[in-house]
Motif scaffolding. Structure first.
Motif, PDB file in Angstrom:
ATOM      1  N   ASP A 298       0.851  -1.193   0.000  1.00  0.00           N
ATOM      2  CA  ASP A 298       0.000   0.000   0.000  1.00  0.00           C
ATOM      3  C   ASP A 298       0.892   1.249   0.000  1.00  0.00           C
ATOM      4  O   ASP A 298       2.032   1.187   0.433  1.00  0.00           O
ATOM      5  CB  ASP A 298      -0.916  -0.011   1.233  1.00  0.00           C
ATOM      6  CG  ASP A 298      -2.179   0.813   1.007  1.00  0.00           C
ATOM      7  OD1 ASP A 298      -2.294   1.460  -0.059  1.00  0.00           O
ATOM      8  OD2 ASP A 298      -3.061   0.807   1.890  1.00  0.00           O
ATOM      9  N   GLU A 299       0.355   2.356  -0.481  1.00  0.00           N
ATOM     10  CA  GLU A 299       1.135   3.598  -0.610  1.00  0.00           C
ATOM     11  C   GLU A 299       2.442   3.291  -1.350  1.00  0.00           C
ATOM     12  O   GLU A 299       3.531   3.701  -0.929  1.00  0.00           O
ATOM     13  CB  GLU A 299       1.437   4.210   0.773  1.00  0.00           C
ATOM     14  CG  GLU A 299       0.237   4.313   1.723  1.00  0.00           C
ATOM     15  CD  GLU A 299      -0.752   5.423   1.364  1.00  0.00           C
ATOM     16  OE1 GLU A 299      -0.463   6.225   0.449  1.00  0.00           O
ATOM     17  OE2 GLU A 299      -1.833   5.463   1.978  1.00  0.00           O
ATOM     18  N   ALA A 300       2.308   2.571  -2.457  1.00  0.00           N
ATOM     19  CA  ALA A 300       3.484   2.040  -3.157  1.00  0.00           C
ATOM     20  C   ALA A 300       4.400   3.126  -3.724  1.00  0.00           C
ATOM     21  O   ALA A 300       5.548   2.847  -4.062  1.00  0.00           O
ATOM     22  CB  ALA A 300       3.040   1.098  -4.282  1.00  0.00           C
ATOM     23  N   HIS A 301       3.915   4.365  -3.818  1.00  0.00           N
ATOM     24  CA  HIS A 301       4.797   5.438  -4.312  1.00  0.00           C
ATOM     25  C   HIS A 301       5.999   5.637  -3.381  1.00  0.00           C
ATOM     26  O   HIS A 301       6.992   6.237  -3.784  1.00  0.00           O
ATOM     27  CB  HIS A 301       4.027   6.755  -4.451  1.00  0.00           C
ATOM     28  CG  HIS A 301       3.421   7.198  -3.150  1.00  0.00           C
ATOM     29  ND1 HIS A 301       2.167   6.800  -2.753  1.00  0.00           N
ATOM     30  CD2 HIS A 301       3.912   7.948  -2.155  1.00  0.00           C
ATOM     31  CE1 HIS A 301       1.916   7.298  -1.571  1.00  0.00           C
ATOM     32  NE2 HIS A 301       2.957   8.002  -1.173  1.00  0.00           N
ATOM     33  N   CYS A 302       5.915   5.133  -2.149  1.00  0.00           N
ATOM     34  CA  CYS A 302       7.049   5.235  -1.213  1.00  0.00           C
ATOM     35  C   CYS A 302       8.286   4.519  -1.759  1.00  0.00           C
ATOM     36  O   CYS A 302       9.395   4.738  -1.293  1.00  0.00           O
ATOM     37  CB  CYS A 302       6.690   4.641   0.147  1.00  0.00           C
ATOM     38  SG  CYS A 302       5.445   5.561   1.037  1.00  0.00           S
ATOM     39  N   ILE A 303       8.088   3.632  -2.734  1.00  0.00           N
ATOM     40  CA  ILE A 303       9.214   2.934  -3.360  1.00  0.00           C
ATOM     41  C   ILE A 303      10.052   3.863  -4.212  1.00  0.00           C
ATOM     42  O   ILE A 303      11.261   3.700  -4.340  1.00  0.00           O
ATOM     43  CB  ILE A 303       8.674   1.775  -4.246  1.00  0.00           C
ATOM     44  CG1 ILE A 303       8.189   0.646  -3.349  1.00  0.00           C
ATOM     45  CG2 ILE A 303       9.742   1.279  -5.222  1.00  0.00           C
ATOM     46  CD1 ILE A 303       7.500  -0.466  -4.105  1.00  0.00           C
TER      47      ILE A 303
ATOM     48  N   ALA B  86       0.106  -3.901  -5.849  1.00  0.00           N
ATOM     49  CA  ALA B  86       0.672  -2.632  -5.398  1.00  0.00           C
ATOM     50  C   ALA B  86      -0.371  -1.550  -5.622  1.00  0.00           C
ATOM     51  O   ALA B  86      -1.047  -1.538  -6.656  1.00  0.00           O
ATOM     52  CB  ALA B  86       1.942  -2.312  -6.173  1.00  0.00           C
ATOM     53  N   LEU B  87      -0.514  -0.643  -4.644  1.00  0.00           N
ATOM     54  CA  LEU B  87      -1.557   0.381  -4.738  1.00  0.00           C
ATOM     55  C   LEU B  87      -1.000   1.759  -4.424  1.00  0.00           C
ATOM     56  O   LEU B  87      -0.216   1.918  -3.481  1.00  0.00           O
ATOM     57  CB  LEU B  87      -2.694   0.075  -3.750  1.00  0.00           C
ATOM     58  CG  LEU B  87      -3.219  -1.356  -3.755  1.00  0.00           C
ATOM     59  CD1 LEU B  87      -2.619  -2.141  -2.604  1.00  0.00           C
ATOM     60  CD2 LEU B  87      -4.724  -1.396  -3.663  1.00  0.00           C
ATOM     61  N   THR B  88      -1.407   2.736  -5.217  1.00  0.00           N
ATOM     62  CA  THR B  88      -0.983   4.113  -4.957  1.00  0.00           C
ATOM     63  C   THR B  88      -1.954   5.107  -5.569  1.00  0.00           C
ATOM     64  O   THR B  88      -2.703   4.766  -6.482  1.00  0.00           O
ATOM     65  CB  THR B  88       0.438   4.381  -5.513  1.00  0.00           C
ATOM     66  OG1 THR B  88       0.788   5.742  -5.271  1.00  0.00           O
ATOM     67  CG2 THR B  88       0.519   4.120  -7.012  1.00  0.00           C
ATOM     68  N   ALA B  89      -1.908   6.338  -5.052  1.00  0.00           N
ATOM     69  CA  ALA B  89      -2.701   7.413  -5.644  1.00  0.00           C
ATOM     70  C   ALA B  89      -1.794   8.347  -6.449  1.00  0.00           C
ATOM     71  O   ALA B  89      -2.236   9.397  -6.900  1.00  0.00           O
ATOM     72  CB  ALA B  89      -3.430   8.191  -4.550  1.00  0.00           C
ATOM     73  N   THR B  90      -0.535   7.958  -6.602  1.00  0.00           N
ATOM     74  CA  THR B  90       0.394   8.800  -7.350  1.00  0.00           C
ATOM     75  C   THR B  90       0.480   8.306  -8.787  1.00  0.00           C
ATOM     76  O   THR B  90       0.901   7.184  -9.037  1.00  0.00           O
ATOM     77  CB  THR B  90       1.791   8.761  -6.697  1.00  0.00           C
ATOM     78  OG1 THR B  90       1.679   9.336  -5.410  1.00  0.00           O
ATOM     79  CG2 THR B  90       2.797   9.556  -7.512  1.00  0.00           C
ATOM     80  N   ALA B  91       0.100   9.183  -9.716  1.00  0.00           N
ATOM     81  CA  ALA B  91      -0.174   8.674 -11.061  1.00  0.00           C
ATOM     82  C   ALA B  91       0.856   9.010 -12.125  1.00  0.00           C
ATOM     83  O   ALA B  91       0.660   8.695 -13.280  1.00  0.00           O
ATOM     84  CB  ALA B  91      -1.538   9.177 -11.509  1.00  0.00           C
TER      85      ALA B  91
END
Ligand code: ADP
Ligand code: MG
Length: 401
Positions: free
Chosen positions: A143-148, A176-181
């Motif tokens: 979750d919040e995969a943009h942290c990668i 994997a899930l994110t709101a960063t597109a």
């Protein structure tokens, strides 16, 4: 297996919802069929359900990797509300003592636990890896995969070690899930997680219930904000400031003007900070004045306004922050106070950083400008003003380095 069950019935049975939102059903089908899955969905779109429901339907325990301890507890409590068995969801992070960890392990081994939330630092601990190797894992969720991604606004180095650890624990589907597109962040995540072939589900990022407005930032800004809040009595709102000092000052000014406001930033002692957050969630407090430390994973559906006291550091961040308004589909006012000075501040801030970080900062500004112009952009007027200023600034920065 997915073909035999009616997912809508399961949704109703476990969560009490009548229908799926957006792509949820297709996402869940893909995961149940064993496919790697990449989910791009705006804040409030309902990402958690995409792994919560399958975890209940599949054999074994799902591992959910999530960056914030506060967020984990919140989600575990929510899952326990849906079930009679407290062991159904657990978390492992640095806040647990040995006794608590033993309890978690025995519930997992007894087959009670469908969802295990772990912080990446805990996941990489040898003893946890060793233990998880003996567990039947249904799937992994990041979750919040943009942290990668170093290109994301919330980079966490530990997130980049997830793939090797998963390989050690044992293979299972990955979501994997994110709101960063932005495409760059998306690519980075997929590559790092070894899931370039994953099925990608991208939702619309347009939220028609959010109303955007830019206001000139003058010496009267505090008065403008007080007036706005007084004109919107009893509505919940968040005010974002860049500095901790400003957060404290503004919260005090609002309080002095009879507004029930509380500060929130990472420099406060954790007891007060958590209390302020909880009071806001429980509606004891109407307004929270915060740095961007506040909000990730916060599920308060009826936030009616989000004010940016300072220009946001990136449009990605701005998108996330304003996305916390109107999650219930009701009105959400997003007001940004803006002056050219703010961009200069941003530039100075970047100059103090190592060259590598400056590079990333510049890239981010460029990307946010491109992002603002893309179809994802929500309300043109704000974007145009912001893009023009960012452009101007980028030209200046690039030519001076
Ligand atoms: P995200 O992680 O994408 O920001 P959440 O998973 O926190 O969003 O979900 C946002 C809200 O939507 C939550 O209150 C959740 O209970 C609600 N929700 C999720 N799926 C559904 C659904 N199918 N029907 C109604 N509400 C839903
Ligand atoms: Mg979420």
């Amino acid at each position: 297996m997915a073909g035999k069950i009616n997912l809508t019935d399961e949704l109703k049975k476990y969560f009490g919802f009548d229908k799926f939102k957006g792509n949820q059903e297709a996402i869940i089908h893909n995961l149940l069929n064993g496919g790697d899955t990449f989910v791009l969905m705006p804040t409030g779109g309902g990402k958690s359900l995409c792994y919560q429901l399958p975890s209940l339907l599949m054999e074994g325990t799902a591992i959910v990797i999530s960056p914030l301890i506060a967020l984990m507890k919140n989600q575990v409590d929510a899952m326990r509300n849906f079930s009679e068995e407290d062991g159904i969801a657990h978390f492992i992070n640095s806040s647990l003592n040995k006794g608590a960890i033993d309890q978690v392990r025995s519930d997992i081994l007894a087959g009670k636990t469908k969802l295990l939330y772990v912080a990446p630092e805990s996941l990489t601990k040898e003893e946890n890896v060793e233990f998880l190797r003996s567990v039947k894992i249904s799937f992994y969720a990041v979750d919040e995969a943009h942290c990668i991604s170093e290109w994301g606004h919330d980079f966490r180095p530990e997130y980049r070690r997830i793939r090797p650890i998963i390989n050690e624990i044992g293979k299972a589907p990955l979501i994997a899930l994110t709101a960063t597109a932005t495409p760059k962040v998306q690519h980075d995540i997929q590559k790092n997680l070894g899931m370039v072939d994953a099925q990608v589900f991208k939702s619309s990022f347009n939220r028609p219930n959010l109303y955007y407005e830019v206001r000139a930032k003058t010496g009267n800004i505090d008065r403008d904000i007080i007036k706005f809040i007084k004109n919107n009595p009893e509505k919940s709102g968040i005010i974002y400031c860049l500095s901790r000092k400003k957060v404290e000052e503004l919260a005090e000014i609002l309080q002095a003007n009879g507004i029930n406001a509380r500060p929130y930033h990472a420099g406060m002692d954790s007891v007060t900070r958590t209390k302020n957050q909880d009071d806001f969630l429980m509606e004891k407090v109407e307004v929270i004045v915060a740095t961007i430390a506040f909000g990730m994973g916060i599920d308060k559906p009826d936030v009616r306004f989000v004010i940016h006291y300072d220009i946001p550091k990136s449009l990605e961040g701005y998108y996330q922050e304003t996305g916390r308004a109107g999650r219930d589909g009701g009105e959400g006012q997003c007001i940004t106070f803006y002056t050219n000075k703010d961009l200069q501040k941003l530039e100075k801030f970047m100059q103090g950083k190592p060259v590598a970080e400056q590079e990333i900062g510049k890239q981010l500004l460029l990307e946010t400008a491109a992002y603002a112009e893309s179809s994802v952009c929500r309300r043109k007027s704000y974007c145009i003003i912001l893009v023009k200023s960012i452009r101007k600034k980028i030209v200046e920065i690039v030519t001076t380095v």
